[in-house]
Write an enzyme that holds these catalytic residues in place. Structure first.
Site, PDB file in Angstrom:
ATOM      1  N   ALA A 233       0.924  -1.204  -0.167  1.00  0.00           N
ATOM      2  CA  ALA A 233       0.038  -0.032   0.077  1.00  0.00           C
ATOM      3  C   ALA A 233       0.795   1.319  -0.027  1.00  0.00           C
ATOM      4  O   ALA A 233       2.122   1.346   0.413  1.00  0.00           O
ATOM      5  CB  ALA A 233      -0.936  -0.018   1.183  1.00  0.00           C
ATOM      6  N   CYS A 234       0.457   2.131  -0.769  1.00  0.00           N
ATOM      7  CA  CYS A 234       1.244   3.587  -0.919  1.00  0.00           C
ATOM      8  C   CYS A 234       0.135   4.639  -0.641  1.00  0.00           C
ATOM      9  O   CYS A 234      -1.185   4.459  -0.564  1.00  0.00           O
ATOM     10  CB  CYS A 234       1.908   3.535  -2.074  1.00  0.00           C
ATOM     11  N   PRO A 235       0.401   5.932  -0.206  1.00  0.00           N
ATOM     12  CA  PRO A 235      -0.418   6.978   0.083  1.00  0.00           C
ATOM     13  C   PRO A 235      -1.415   7.145  -1.110  1.00  0.00           C
ATOM     14  O   PRO A 235      -2.551   7.290  -0.707  1.00  0.00           O
ATOM     15  CB  PRO A 235       0.532   8.206   0.215  1.00  0.00           C
ATOM     16  N   THR A 241       2.030   0.621  -5.158  1.00  0.00           N
ATOM     17  CA  THR A 241       1.184  -0.342  -4.687  1.00  0.00           C
ATOM     18  C   THR A 241       1.286  -1.505  -5.488  1.00  0.00           C
ATOM     19  O   THR A 241       1.614  -2.679  -5.006  1.00  0.00           O
ATOM     20  CB  THR A 241      -0.400   0.157  -4.327  1.00  0.00           C
TER      21      THR A 241
END
Length: 726
Positions: A233-235, A241
């Protein structure tokens, strides 16, 4: 054909400057120029804000800057092949291929899936080689459409009918041929009896060639029965992701390991099947944000790190997970809390230290608290604007039993009139919102430490802090007590029949008793006394002492432009905002000083780059300067980040000096602000507005003149040689 990219959005073999802000600026202008975004300034600011969180460079000379922005009207890809390459934060050198992904805030799932699929394609060496050899923008568009499955697959893409594929391509094709196929195992689920080239290797994968995603991996003779799960997961949830998922999957395939990945991104997310998690020997978290429902992985050996590590070092993370599965002292995911406590006292590479953990918890609490304060503070200010400064006396005059809101409605307003009635409504709603300030701060500090089971104990401890007049300091202490108590209880090894009760009943109950009990019996009294002494000291500040506080707050606001130091000063001001009254206006003065000082950095950089010395700034920075006028006026300190990123050692001293001047003037002249945010746009909530403006102008002038002087007369700390342009 895809509507994501057109030849007009492709730039080939041009020198776009020596820093990534210039490249992003060029691509953002292309997006706006083709009518796919409404504001260059907003799109550029959103892209740079995302870039400041985590560098978007990945191995192989690729960079994928991306953002969601309200300015974007259509999901868009803009691409540049640049000469020379630009450092984008990847370990293996500069990037020469840059894909800028611009997504609307409400992008539909179909487009998000296509964007994610492109990101996955960029870890394939054959695809990136084709991008480097393409001669025209039309060929680039054709290659991208082919990778997205919207056109004929380009030659050499590694997707022949025989099933042969390059290693990285095989990682994607093994269960994730569509970017939206984010069900459990979508990025993995490899046939353990086949190697990544689609040929039988006995199930071990020991002879498989290293893929692009296997950087740093070592060959191991592991059994095909090994099972690992991962979450990426990334922002933004658009690019990293899915790239991390595919890189980990490819590295696992080389080792004959069955890896099932849950991608918690924008393009839909399907949780891993509980039976898959139960059978897994270890779990990998390659994330930059909190993992959803971490309690599902309770008790599993844990390897964690940022999402870029999943892209840069997937093989290393797989090896670490295999070793952790055989280590009884390995760090494990806590039962129910997701805290990742190490029950055996060991540690894992890439784990978070106590200091980093504490900083993350405090910043999480502040970030979740701010909406309560922002909404509440602005409503109170609007209430005073409509109802006058005597409003609070008529709304809550309990002693005389004469409260404006008693027995009234929109159909039967009080004698003071309808406008005053609306003011009373706004004022009351704002006060009720501010009442959640300390409980929300404590609750989300605990949440950051112990996930969802920590929320209830944290809110309870925060409410106890309010009850005992312990203020925001009590809220911080209560939140930490609740978070660590919930985290500790979640690490208990309990019978299987009790595990389902842990996050819902047992952890909240026991953690509330421990944290709130300690607050009432031990910590609350001393903290309340300390808070009272602090308030008395602040209330008594006059003259030089008040100016000194303004200088300190101004220095902090200009020190790191929205970073931890800036956030500490802002949190100090916001937390005390609710304590302000017309008899004690010091908290409002502190808020005004912090807001004015926080407006100065972007305004100062705008002044320097668009007025004082245009010829000393690149075109990209001059464009940033134009945007910084608005960002500064709205109290968005991050508007100065592009300048600091390119010239840190001269920008930061300038912004600190300007902030100190603004803070000192505000405190020295008694400027007040009942609003926690908004800058000049909440002028109606500012007391002594003239001096507020004077303070901002003075700070802006100091920052601008000091920076231009430093730029002219002080050589940069490290001179970067400009590459020759052929």
């Amino acid at each position: 054909m895809s509507d994501l990219i057109t030849p007009d959005l492709v730039t080939l073999d041009k020198d776009l400057g020596t820093d990534k802000s210039a490249v992003i600026g060029h691509l953002a202008r292309r997006v706006v120029g083709t009518g796919r975004a409404t504001s260059y300034e907003d799109l550029y600011a959103d892209a740079m804000a995302r870039e400041s969180k985590t560098a978007t460079g990945v191995p192989g000379g690729i960079a994928i800057p991306h953002c969601r922005s309200a300015a974007v009207t259509r999901p868009t890809l803009a691409m540049a092949r640049i000469r020379p390459g630009v450092d984008w934060g990847a370990k293996d050198g500069p990037a020469d291929i840059v894909f800028f992904i611009a997504a609307p805030e409400g992008a539909d799932q179909e487009h998000l899936q296509l964007l994610a699929k492109l990101a996955r394609s960029l870890i394939r060496k054959d695809f990136t080689a084709s991008l480097r050899s393409a001669d025209t923008p039309e060929q680039i568009v054709e290659l991208v459409d082919g990778a997205l499955g919207l056109g004929p697959a380009p030659a050499g893409a590694g997707t022949g009918s025989s099933g042969a594929a390059g290693p990285a391509a095989g990682a994607t094709a093994a269960g994730a041929t569509a970017a939206g196929a984010t069900a459990a195992g979508s990025s993995a689920g490899f046939d353990s009896g086949r190697g990544p080239e689609g040929t039988d290797d006995g199930g071990h994968g020991a002879n498989a060639p290293a893929s692009a995603g296997g950087t740093g991996a070592t060959e191991t003779d592991t059994s095909r029965s090994r099972h690992i799960v991962a979450v990426t997961a990334c922002p933004t949830g658009i690019a990293h992701t899915y790239m991390a998922a595919d890189s980990l999957a490819a590295a696992a395939a080389e080792r004959g390991v069955d890896l099932q990945v849950e991608t918690q991104g924008s393009a839909k997310s399907t949780p891993l099947d509980p039976s898959v998690i139960q059978n897994a020997e270890a779990v990998i978290f390659a994330v930059d944000v909190d993992v959803r429902d971490k309690g599902r992985f309770a008790g599993k050996p844990l390897i964690s790190g940022p999402v870029k590590r999943g892209i840069d070092e997937p093989g290393v993370m797989i090896e670490e997970a295999l070793r952790a599965a055989n280590d009884p002292n390995a760090r494990r995911v806590s039962g129910g809390s997701g805290g990742g406590e190490n029950e055996g006292g060991g540690s894992a590479s890439g784990g978070e230290g106590f200091g980093g953990q504490l900083k993350r918890a405090l910043l999480t609490g502040v970030s979740y608290m701010i909406p309560f304060v922002a909404g509440g503070g602005l409503l109170i200010a609007l209430g005073f604007l409509l109802g006058g400064y005597e409003l609070s006396l008529s709304v809550d005059d309990v002693a005389n039993g004469d409260r404006m809101l008693d027995g009234t409605s929109i159909l039967s307003p009080p004698p003071e009139g309808f406008v005053a009635y609306l003011g009373a409504v706004f004022w009351k709603i704002g006060n009720l919102s501010l009442a959640f300030l300390v409980p929300a701060l404590a609750g989300y500090i605990a949440y950051a430490l112990a996930d969802r089971p920590g929320i209830a104990p944290g809110f309870t401890a925060g409410s106890v802090a309010v009850f005992m007049d312990a203020g925001f300091i009590g809220g911080i202490i209560g939140g930490l007590l609740a978070g660590y108590a919930a985290r500790w209880i979640g690490s208990w090894n309990v019978p299987s029949w009790m595990r389902g009760l842990m996050p819902v009943v047992i952890i909240p109950l026991l953690a509330s008793i421990i944290a709130s009990g300690l607050m009432i019996l031990v910590a609350g009294g001393p903290i309340a006394a300390l808070t009272l002494a602090l308030n008395n000291w602040l209330t008594g500040l006059t003259g030089v002492a008040a100016i000194g506080l303004g200088v300190i707050l101004g220095l902090m606001m200009g020190a790191d432009l929205g970073g931890p130091i800036n956030k500490v000063a802002y949190a100090f001001a916001v937390a005390g905002l609710g304590e302000g009254t017309f008899e004690n206006q010091v908290p409002w003065e502190i808020m005004a000083a912090v807001m004015a000082a926080g407006m100065v950095p972007p305004l100062g950089m705008a002044f320097a780059s668009t007025v004082l010395a245009k010829n000393q700034f690149s075109m990209a920075l001059r464009e940033n300067g134009k945007a910084a006028w608005l960002l500064g006026a709205a109290f968005i300190s991050e508007g100065a980040i592009p300048f600091a990123a390119s010239d840190f050692f001269r920008v930061i001293p300038s912004t600190m000096l300007g902030g100190a001047v603004a803070g000192a003037i505000c405190m020295g002249t008694g400027v007040t602000s009942q609003a926690p945010h908004g800058g000049i746009f909440v002028f109606f909530a500012i007391g002594n507005l003239l001096m507020f403006i004077v303070a901002i102008l003075a700070g802006t002038a100091v920052t601008g003149f000091v920076y231009v002087a430093l730029k002219r007369y002080v050589k940069p700390r490290k001179k970067v040689e400009e590459p020759a342009i052929a």
